[in-house]
Design an enzyme around this catalytic site. Structure first.
Site, PDB file in Angstrom:
ATOM      1  N   TYR A 142      43.127  34.600  40.749  1.00 34.74           N
ATOM      2  CA  TYR A 142      44.242  34.549  39.794  1.00 34.74           C
ATOM      3  C   TYR A 142      44.658  33.105  39.485  1.00 34.74           C
ATOM      4  O   TYR A 142      45.199  32.831  38.426  1.00 34.74           O
ATOM      5  CB  TYR A 142      45.455  35.295  40.352  1.00 34.74           C
ATOM      6  CG  TYR A 142      45.515  36.765  40.024  1.00 34.74           C
ATOM      7  CD1 TYR A 142      44.467  37.613  40.354  1.00 34.74           C
ATOM      8  CD2 TYR A 142      46.641  37.302  39.393  1.00 34.74           C
ATOM      9  CE1 TYR A 142      44.537  38.958  40.069  1.00 34.74           C
ATOM     10  CE2 TYR A 142      46.713  38.651  39.106  1.00 34.74           C
ATOM     11  CZ  TYR A 142      45.668  39.485  39.447  1.00 34.74           C
ATOM     12  OH  TYR A 142      45.746  40.819  39.161  1.00 34.74           O
ATOM     13  N   LYS A 188      34.610  41.370  50.440  1.00 32.30           N
ATOM     14  CA  LYS A 188      33.265  41.617  49.907  1.00 32.30           C
ATOM     15  C   LYS A 188      32.349  40.581  50.553  1.00 32.30           C
ATOM     16  O   LYS A 188      31.681  39.786  49.876  1.00 32.30           O
ATOM     17  CB  LYS A 188      33.309  41.517  48.368  1.00 32.30           C
ATOM     18  CG  LYS A 188      32.038  41.942  47.661  1.00 32.30           C
ATOM     19  CD  LYS A 188      31.823  43.442  47.613  1.00 32.30           C
ATOM     20  CE  LYS A 188      30.450  43.766  47.058  1.00 32.30           C
ATOM     21  NZ  LYS A 188      30.109  45.196  47.134  1.00 32.30           N
ATOM     22  N   ASP A 220      34.433  47.958  47.831  1.00 38.40           N
ATOM     23  CA  ASP A 220      33.949  49.159  47.123  1.00 38.40           C
ATOM     24  C   ASP A 220      34.096  50.394  48.009  1.00 38.40           C
ATOM     25  O   ASP A 220      34.546  51.446  47.572  1.00 38.40           O
ATOM     26  CB  ASP A 220      32.497  48.960  46.635  1.00 38.40           C
ATOM     27  CG  ASP A 220      31.557  48.406  47.705  1.00 38.40           C
ATOM     28  OD1 ASP A 220      32.040  47.995  48.783  1.00 38.40           O
ATOM     29  OD2 ASP A 220      30.339  48.403  47.451  1.00 38.40           O
ATOM     30  N   ASP A 244      45.377  43.922  43.872  1.00 38.63           N
ATOM     31  CA  ASP A 244      45.867  44.443  42.596  1.00 38.63           C
ATOM     32  C   ASP A 244      45.244  45.810  42.326  1.00 38.63           C
ATOM     33  O   ASP A 244      45.937  46.778  42.004  1.00 38.63           O
ATOM     34  CB  ASP A 244      45.508  43.455  41.478  1.00 38.63           C
ATOM     35  CG  ASP A 244      45.950  43.956  40.111  1.00 38.63           C
ATOM     36  OD1 ASP A 244      47.096  44.419  40.010  1.00 38.63           O
ATOM     37  OD2 ASP A 244      45.138  43.898  39.164  1.00 38.63           O
ATOM     38  N   ASP A 248      46.894  50.003  42.927  1.00 39.38           N
ATOM     39  CA  ASP A 248      46.998  51.049  41.905  1.00 39.38           C
ATOM     40  C   ASP A 248      46.380  52.356  42.413  1.00 39.38           C
ATOM     41  O   ASP A 248      46.876  53.442  42.127  1.00 39.38           O
ATOM     42  CB  ASP A 248      46.287  50.624  40.603  1.00 39.38           C
ATOM     43  CG  ASP A 248      47.236  49.922  39.635  1.00 39.38           C
ATOM     44  OD1 ASP A 248      48.165  49.232  40.109  1.00 39.38           O
ATOM     45  OD2 ASP A 248      47.053  50.069  38.401  1.00 39.38           O
TER      46      ASP A 248
HETATM   47  C1  IPM Z   1      50.698  43.674  39.197  1.00 35.63           C
HETATM   48  C2  IPM Z   1      50.334  43.436  37.764  1.00 35.63           C
HETATM   49  C3  IPM Z   1      50.175  41.940  37.546  1.00 35.63           C
HETATM   50  C4  IPM Z   1      49.034  41.470  38.406  1.00 35.63           C
HETATM   51  C5  IPM Z   1      49.983  41.476  36.099  1.00 35.63           C
HETATM   52  C6  IPM Z   1      51.037  42.037  35.196  1.00 35.63           C
HETATM   53  C7  IPM Z   1      49.900  39.992  36.012  1.00 35.63           C
HETATM   54  O1  IPM Z   1      49.210  44.153  37.409  1.00 35.63           O
HETATM   55  O2  IPM Z   1      51.728  43.145  39.643  1.00 35.63           O
HETATM   56  O3  IPM Z   1      49.986  44.402  39.883  1.00 35.63           O
HETATM   57  O4  IPM Z   1      47.861  41.593  38.021  1.00 35.63           O
HETATM   58  O5  IPM Z   1      49.295  40.971  39.497  1.00 35.63           O
HETATM   59 MN    MN Z   2      48.473  45.482  38.994  1.00 35.78          MN
END
Ligand code: IPM
Ligand code: MN
Length: 368
Positions: A142, A188, A220, A244, A248
């Site tokens: 990042y 990884k 993975d 990240d 999710d």
């Molecule tokens: C998160 C979001 C952010 C990230 C974006 C909006 C920059 O997806 O906080 O997970 O990728 O960190």
């Molecule tokens: Mn995110």
């Protein structure tokens, strides 16, 4: 009376709606627990771009630096998607993380029992799961330099310094120790040098935490294992990008991204925000699920404000509302009562007040 300075950054899309709920909750907790909140609201993301032509201003950053904690709604949206990288709303968030030094991102995914049916995963797979993703937040791909793109190529740099891996590993081991759990370090290392380095450093730090079991997993495989059997995990520690993505996935264990809070912690500062995005398709319609935002307030109470009882009560209030079948649309099932964002706010506030009442009632019973 204790005073806490808080900067709120409602941001874009559903951000301002869920932030309003957070403020109502803060108001209530403040008055019940004798806490005074000095709240300053600043623009961030697209809202800031529209007004100041930059995704976060120096003065907004300054306000965050001077606060005990920052609360963020969400940033981004299709309106600003085609801007250059430096001007994207997301850049505001990255800048905040960088300037505040928020290297450790805690993303707990704990299933609320009444929501077991809202997940797309089978009930027996998810019930009882409680995963904490510890994501490194100020390094890795990042932020790595050089970076760039032109018509012919695009590139980023994935680089970790030893101290960056050490400090996030420590956070993970400390947390796992408190939870009586174990750590899975996700990397990884079969392909990436930076991951082999990550793995070596994590093992070195582990020497000071021999009581905490540690295992390694390739990313993975971790993605697959998370949906196959999330109960095998306790604390997952991983680099920025993997964290990240994996967070999710863990969110879906809980049924909806609308449920997942997060805390971003540094040496001196802390920021709390829901994991969900700006959901532009439902923005301004009073439909957003404010629970992730309320849970972010709960994390703030635990970590920065040191108010575990208030946090616990708030959590109970959310649970009892869910138990009563009250749902925003994203977590609704056929037999639930669907409420708006404000409706959910009112239900949770009411439930919070009720728990207080029942505590007082039971005290009186004891006295009799
Ligand atoms: C998160 C979001 C952010 C990230 C974006 C909006 C920059 O997806 O906080 O997970 O990728 O960190
Ligand atoms: Mn995110």
């Amino acid at each position: 009376m204790k005073t806490f300075k808080i900067t709120t950054l409602p941001g874009d899309g559903i951000g301002p709606e869920v932030m309003d709920v957070a403020l109502a909750v803060l108001d209530l907790v403040g008055s019940e627990y004798g806490l005074n909140f000095e709240i300053k609201s600043e623009l961030a993301g697209g809202a800031s771009l529209d007004q100041f032509n930059e995704p976060i201003t120096e003065s907004a950053l300054q306000s965050c630096l001077e606060s005990d904690a920052v609360l963020l709604g969400a940033v981004g949206g299709p309106k600003w998607d085609n801007l250059p990288q430096e001007k994207k709303p997301e850049k505001g968030l990255l800048k905040l993380r960088e300037v505040l030094g928020l290297f450790s991102n805690l993303r707990p995914a704990k299933i609320f029992a009444p929501l077991a049916d809202a997940s797309s995963l089978k009930k027996d797979v998810i019930v009882g799961s409680d995963v904490m993703v510890v994501r490194e937040l100020t390094g890795g791909i990042y932020f790595g330099e050089p970076r760039g793109h032109d018509k012919h190529e695009g590139f980023n740099t994935l680089r970790y310094k030893k101290y960056e891996v050490e400090r996030i590993a420590k956070v993970a081991f400390e947390l796992a120790r408190k939870r009586n759990g174990h750590v899975t370090s996700v990397d990884k290392a079969n392909v990436l040098d930076s991951s082999q380095f990550w793995r070596d450093v994590v093992h070195e730090v582990h020497k000071d935490y021999q009581d905490v079991p540690l295992s390694n997993m390739y990313v993975d495989n971790a993605a697959m294992q998370l949906v196959r059997d999330p109960k095998q995990f306790d604390v997952i520690v991983t680099q920025n990008l993997f964290g990240d993505i994996l967070s999710d996935i863990t969110a879906m264990i809980t049924g909806s991204l609308g449920m997942l809070p997060s805390a971003s912690i540094g040496e001196k500062h802390a920021m709390y925000e829901p994991v969900h995005g700006t959901a532009p398709e439902i923005a301004g319609q009073n439909k957003a699920n404010p629970i992730a935002m309320i849970c972010s307030v709960t994390m703030m109470m635990e970590i920065t404000l040191n108010q575990p009882e208030a946090a616990h009560r708030l959590n109970n209030a959310i649970e009892s509302v869910l138990e009563n079948g009250i749902r925003t649309i994203d977590i609704a099932s056929t037999d639930s009562t669907i409420v708006t964002t404000d409706g959910m706010r009112d239900e949770i506030i009411h439930a919070f007040q009720q728990t207080n009442k029942s505590i007082i009632d039971s005290r009186e019973l004891v006295r009799e």
